[in-house]
Scaffold this motif. Structure first.
Motif, PDB file in Angstrom:
ATOM      1  N   SER A 115       0.826  -1.216   0.000  1.00 24.40           N
ATOM      2  CA  SER A 115       0.000   0.000   0.000  1.00 24.40           C
ATOM      3  C   SER A 115       0.853   1.257   0.000  1.00 24.40           C
ATOM      4  O   SER A 115       1.849   1.345   0.726  1.00 24.40           O
ATOM      5  CB  SER A 115      -0.901   0.014   1.234  1.00 24.40           C
ATOM      6  N   TYR A 116       0.421   2.201  -0.810  1.00 25.21           N
ATOM      7  CA  TYR A 116       1.088   3.488  -0.885  1.00 25.21           C
ATOM      8  C   TYR A 116       0.081   4.621  -0.722  1.00 25.21           C
ATOM      9  O   TYR A 116      -1.082   4.493  -1.116  1.00 25.21           O
ATOM     10  CB  TYR A 116       1.809   3.643  -2.234  1.00 25.21           C
ATOM     11  N   VAL A 117       0.562   5.701  -0.161  1.00 22.55           N
ATOM     12  CA  VAL A 117      -0.201   6.936  -0.030  1.00 22.55           C
ATOM     13  C   VAL A 117       0.198   7.860  -1.174  1.00 22.55           C
ATOM     14  O   VAL A 117       1.384   7.943  -1.513  1.00 22.55           O
ATOM     15  CB  VAL A 117       0.152   7.599   1.328  1.00 22.55           C
ATOM     16  N   LEU A 118      -0.774   8.519  -1.783  1.00 28.90           N
ATOM     17  CA  LEU A 118      -0.479   9.578  -2.747  1.00 28.90           C
ATOM     18  C   LEU A 118      -0.477  10.868  -1.922  1.00 28.90           C
ATOM     19  O   LEU A 118      -1.516  11.398  -1.562  1.00 28.90           O
ATOM     20  CB  LEU A 118      -1.569   9.583  -3.823  1.00 28.90           C
ATOM     21  N   SER A 119       0.726  11.363  -1.647  1.00 32.72           N
ATOM     22  CA  SER A 119       0.918  12.262  -0.501  1.00 32.72           C
ATOM     23  C   SER A 119       0.232  13.617  -0.602  1.00 32.72           C
ATOM     24  O   SER A 119       0.392  14.326  -1.601  1.00 32.72           O
ATOM     25  CB  SER A 119       2.411  12.497  -0.287  1.00 32.72           C
ATOM     26  N   PRO A 120      -0.490  13.979   0.469  1.00 28.13           N
ATOM     27  CA  PRO A 120      -0.964  15.360   0.623  1.00 28.13           C
ATOM     28  C   PRO A 120       0.122  16.234   1.244  1.00 28.13           C
ATOM     29  O   PRO A 120       0.186  17.432   0.987  1.00 28.13           O
ATOM     30  CB  PRO A 120      -2.160  15.222   1.555  1.00 28.13           C
ATOM     31  N   THR A 121       0.965  15.643   2.095  1.00 29.11           N
ATOM     32  CA  THR A 121       2.120  16.329   2.698  1.00 29.11           C
ATOM     33  C   THR A 121       3.177  15.259   2.966  1.00 29.11           C
ATOM     34  O   THR A 121       2.902  14.068   2.846  1.00 29.11           O
ATOM     35  CB  THR A 121       1.765  17.026   4.039  1.00 29.11           C
ATOM     36  N   HIS A 122       4.379  15.688   3.335  1.00 32.46           N
ATOM     37  CA  HIS A 122       5.495  14.741   3.376  1.00 32.46           C
ATOM     38  C   HIS A 122       6.230  14.665   4.714  1.00 32.46           C
ATOM     39  O   HIS A 122       7.429  14.372   4.733  1.00 32.46           O
ATOM     40  CB  HIS A 122       6.494  15.090   2.261  1.00 32.46           C
ATOM     41  N   GLU A 123       5.537  14.913   5.816  1.00 31.86           N
ATOM     42  CA  GLU A 123       6.220  14.850   7.120  1.00 31.86           C
ATOM     43  C   GLU A 123       6.885  13.485   7.343  1.00 31.86           C
ATOM     44  O   GLU A 123       8.035  13.407   7.782  1.00 31.86           O
ATOM     45  CB  GLU A 123       5.233  15.114   8.269  1.00 31.86           C
ATOM     46  N   GLU A 124       6.137  12.423   7.058  1.00 34.73           N
ATOM     47  CA  GLU A 124       6.674  11.078   7.292  1.00 34.73           C
ATOM     48  C   GLU A 124       7.854  10.801   6.362  1.00 34.73           C
ATOM     49  O   GLU A 124       8.896  10.291   6.772  1.00 34.73           O
ATOM     50  CB  GLU A 124       5.596  10.010   7.051  1.00 34.73           C
ATOM     51  N   ALA A 125       7.668  11.119   5.088  1.00 37.80           N
ATOM     52  CA  ALA A 125       8.697  10.809   4.101  1.00 37.80           C
ATOM     53  C   ALA A 125      10.002  11.523   4.428  1.00 37.80           C
ATOM     54  O   ALA A 125      11.088  10.939   4.330  1.00 37.80           O
ATOM     55  CB  ALA A 125       8.211  11.207   2.705  1.00 37.80           C
ATOM     56  N   ILE A 126       9.888  12.774   4.839  1.00 37.51           N
ATOM     57  CA  ILE A 126      11.107  13.549   5.062  1.00 37.51           C
ATOM     58  C   ILE A 126      11.755  13.142   6.396  1.00 37.51           C
ATOM     59  O   ILE A 126      12.986  13.129   6.511  1.00 37.51           O
ATOM     60  CB  ILE A 126      10.791  15.063   4.974  1.00 37.51           C
ATOM     61  N   SER A 127      10.929  12.777   7.373  1.00 37.57           N
ATOM     62  CA  SER A 127      11.489  12.270   8.641  1.00 37.57           C
ATOM     63  C   SER A 127      12.232  10.964   8.389  1.00 37.57           C
ATOM     64  O   SER A 127      13.317  10.727   8.937  1.00 37.57           O
ATOM     65  CB  SER A 127      10.374  12.030   9.665  1.00 37.57           C
ATOM     66  N   ASP A 128      11.642  10.134   7.549  1.00 36.90           N
ATOM     67  CA  ASP A 128      12.282   8.862   7.221  1.00 36.90           C
ATOM     68  C   ASP A 128      13.588   9.079   6.467  1.00 36.90           C
ATOM     69  O   ASP A 128      14.576   8.368   6.673  1.00 36.90           O
ATOM     70  CB  ASP A 128      11.309   8.023   6.383  1.00 36.90           C
ATOM     71  N   LEU A 129      13.581  10.092   5.593  1.00 37.36           N
ATOM     72  CA  LEU A 129      14.820  10.436   4.881  1.00 37.36           C
ATOM     73  C   LEU A 129      15.920  10.788   5.882  1.00 37.36           C
ATOM     74  O   LEU A 129      17.055  10.282   5.799  1.00 37.36           O
ATOM     75  CB  LEU A 129      14.551  11.610   3.928  1.00 37.36           C
ATOM     76  N   ILE A 130      15.590  11.644   6.836  1.00 33.52           N
ATOM     77  CA  ILE A 130      16.589  12.050   7.832  1.00 33.52           C
ATOM     78  C   ILE A 130      17.025  10.840   8.653  1.00 33.52           C
ATOM     79  O   ILE A 130      18.207  10.647   8.937  1.00 33.52           O
ATOM     80  CB  ILE A 130      16.022  13.152   8.759  1.00 33.52           C
ATOM     81  N   SER A 131      16.043  10.016   9.012  1.00 30.33           N
ATOM     82  CA  SER A 131      16.365   8.817   9.777  1.00 30.33           C
ATOM     83  C   SER A 131      17.331   7.910   9.010  1.00 30.33           C
ATOM     84  O   SER A 131      18.275   7.367   9.579  1.00 30.33           O
ATOM     85  CB  SER A 131      15.067   8.070  10.089  1.00 30.33           C
ATOM     86  N   SER A 132      17.117   7.806   7.716  1.00 33.08           N
ATOM     87  CA  SER A 132      17.932   6.875   6.921  1.00 33.08           C
ATOM     88  C   SER A 132      19.372   7.353   6.771  1.00 33.08           C
ATOM     89  O   SER A 132      20.248   6.566   6.442  1.00 33.08           O
ATOM     90  CB  SER A 132      17.303   6.672   5.539  1.00 33.08           C
ATOM     91  N   VAL A 133      19.624   8.628   6.983  1.00 31.45           N
ATOM     92  CA  VAL A 133      20.995   9.133   6.842  1.00 31.45           C
ATOM     93  C   VAL A 133      21.625   9.399   8.208  1.00 31.45           C
ATOM     94  O   VAL A 133      22.723   9.908   8.312  1.00 31.45           O
ATOM     95  CB  VAL A 133      21.073  10.420   5.984  1.00 31.45           C
TER      96      VAL A 133
END
Lengths: 440, 440
Positions: A115-133
């Motif tokens: 399942s994927y979300v077609l994003s209205p905003t990206h708080e989760e995605a960007i937090s995950d990006l920071i987490s991954s680095v």
């Protein structure tokens, strides 16, 4: 400058429509003045309910707004990124937003049934990006990432054209700080930056206390344009100068001083929204930094949204006449239209190439006019008809080339549709006038 | 130019990673050199399989490519539009593409159970747009509309990073002509325009006969970069100079002259694809014009795709060394890096502000370098380490400020990583050298 670079109106794809009950877009679907004008005058076109094509004039306007926003974001140390629109639902589960998201959230399953979300905003995605680095050192903050991209929200009742669509263009910035105090400073800086953006746009706006809604956080402000069709209500208290979204107030009373009478309640269109998020997303999604004593600590986040397509529509809504678009000068698709005489007229014989020469001189003398001057080359139409069209689309300066342009000292008719003024000016006077009266 | 506008490396979000078996991105997911280098050096970051974040350096490169493409599209009379990504499935039923689309097509249902396609291309949407504004007169053609936007394809096995992702940035143009002959002229013009774009990018490319696949039409060409990891195979015949996708050939024979021996078969990465569509979409979707005798006639269409995110990755794939990115000059995030001496060194004392002064002079003397010069201000690192980093990220000119910069006639160490040359030059010589050797 070569002649080929001249912008001719006849070359622009601008399908003008009259919206009637029988047309493919029926009058009942048209719920605001700006929507009607932008559809009728070929700025946008509906694809499905809540989905719109930006036509060439609409794109030109959108690009001008993007440029203003990019500049301001760079000024506050913003770094441009681009997140994918499709984001794994698991991130939304981790943040806890999925269960409360409701039917406004577009979701799909890929071929592997993920399942994927077609994003209205990206708080989760960007937090995950920071987490991954991670781990990032405390020295690498503040960090301010932003993007301009299409966002999605399955509105139950899309309306007002671009103002409440299901796919829209948004600027969203996500900020990361190492403590609450610096996160607040970042928040204030970004609010100031939003002030700058709206001042540049030039439409009256107000900043009020906002609701945090589905996004959450501790502090939030909304930026609004006042407009009758606005779906938000804002309360302003003349007693204590409080202003906030009416949803924050009980019984139409000022929530600070309790005042009931000396208050104004206005309909508003929300065009920007800022949130101080704290660790709402960074904690569950593990967006951390390494502190001075080398321990991972959740980052303090903020998020800052600007509805770019909505700002365009809302500006048109606020500024326009009933039958004529008015744009903020900085967002108009073009700022100057030159109307040469009708084909076959005596004036046409006497003023060959005058439009093109004037075009070139205007662009050379006023660099900001580059790509912002249009020649209405539909020479089979009368000057009057073309003048009317130019007013309707909302081009600020309409320059008519008539018989005075072939006199020994050529004079041009300059119409300023903002002030309704008409002047006859020599070329130099014309250039000075436009230079002095336009901020681009 | 104010000092605040200087680009400092320490301010750039560029999370450098070593891809190991234990990292969140494991080595088995990394299937190409360009993907590994772009991930390791903080150009992109994976979000989910086939979905990537563009990080600041990646966006900078992408924006440069967009600029080149926008210019070329304008040169051929292209008008910029933006279609929504979500397109009603009914349009795809009407064109007949839905039933053959297969699982690569992302689809979703909205809250009202209406089906939408998350578009990989927009033939239906744009034909419907033209249909909705009909009747257009034959005088309004040719019409050339294009957009640059994210596209979606649910690849069964996403791989090679940006090269075969599930969400990617594409430029797609749709052209409309009133007869086959003019549609062919448009087609040739656009192929020529693609030649120009790839020449500007500067990576060797070939144009070959293409397969029409799911999109259809009568004529198609593909533009390829030759690369070992390329998933297309292209046949070139030395006997008759035929070149085409191997899928068009039987048994590895030239399909024109039957030659079997004097042929080359190369692995290639498809970076552009052009189609002469005829009325495949315009007929069922009623995209018509009014002919001279006032009858509605289906338009002759073409479509022209360029994979922008793929071009970035493919360029890096073709040009890079095993451990060092090489960019086309016109697409590099930055072109020049200035490395000041290490903190605490004697050279540091002797060359205060030299980096900033040089930065400003370079940008003033070479306008194309604006925003393309970077100062590596990580002064705690040795010059050697920073030099190595600059080489790995692929910045063409690495200027080292060492003791010769504090001599009576200051000299700068200029390293050209493209030619592996090293020179000591005065400021003026340095500026001339870069000016003469870079096409931006």
């Amino acid at each position: 400058m070569s002649v080929s670079s001249i912008h001719y109106l006849s070359k622009i794809f601008q399908p003008v429509t009259v919206i009637s009950k029988t047309a493919s877009i029926s009058r009942k679907d048209v719920t605001s003045k700006s929507q009607r004008l932008m559809l009728e005058l070929g700025i946008i076109r509906q694809s499905s309910p809540g989905f719109f094509h930006f036509l060439p004039l609409g794109i030109k306007s959108l690009n001008k707004l993007k440029k203003i926003v990019n500049q301001e974001m760079n000024n506050v140390g913003g770094q441009n990124v681009l997140c994918p629109s499709l984001i794994n639902c698991n991130l939304w589960k981790t943040s806890g937003r999925l269960e409360n998201a409701g039917p406004e959230l577009f979701q799909l399953k890929d071929r592997h049934r993920h399942s994927y979300v077609l994003s209205p905003t990206h708080e989760e995605a960007i937090s995950d990006l920071i987490s991954s680095v991670s781990p990032l050192s405390y020295k690498q903050f503040p960090l301010r990432l932003y993007q301009i991209s299409s966002k999605y929200r399955d509105e139950i009742k899309p309306r007002f054209g671009l103002m409440r669509g299901r796919e829209f263009v948004m600027k969203d910035m996500y900020t990361f700080d190492t403590d609450i105090e610096s996160a607040k400073q970042t928040y204030d800086l970004l609010c100031e930056s939003y002030n700058n953006i709206f001042k540049k746009v030039g439409v009256d706006f107000i900043k009020v206390l906002g609701t945090t809604g589905n996004i959450g956080g501790s502090v939030s402000h909304e930026f609004h344009f006042k407009a009758e069709i606005g779906e938000d209500k804002v309360l302003f208290c003349h007693n204590c100068n409080y202003s906030g979204n009416l949803d924050l107030c009980n019984n139409e009373k000022c929530p600070v001083c309790g005042e009931e009478k000396q208050i104004d309640i206005s309909n508003c269109i929300e065009v920007g929204h800022t949130f101080l998020l704290g660790d709402k997303y960074s904690k569950p999604l593990k967006a951390t930094f390494l502190s001075k004593d080398n321990k991972p600590v959740a980052l303090q986040m903020g998020c800052f949204g600007l509805g770019l397509s909505r700002i365009l529509a809302a500006s048109v809504e606020v500024l326009s006449l009933e039958q004529e678009i008015r744009w903020p000068d900085v967002l108009a698709p073009y700022n100057v239209v030159i109307i040469p005489p009708k084909m076959g007229s005596k004036e046409e014989q006497d003023t060959k190439h005058v439009a093109e020469i004037l075009y070139t001189r205007l662009e050379s003398a006023i660099p900001h006019l580059t790509d912002n001057v249009l020649v209405d080359d539909r020479l089979s139409l009368t000057i009057g008809r073309r003048h009317l069209d130019a007013r309707r689309v909302g081009y600020r300066y309409v320059i008519v080339i008539n018989k005075k342009a072939s006199e020994s000292v050529p004079l041009f008719e300059l119409n300023d549709i903002k002030t309704n003024g008409q002047l006859y000016l020599s070329e130099n006077e014309l250039i000075s006038f436009i230079k002095d009266n336009t901020v681009l």
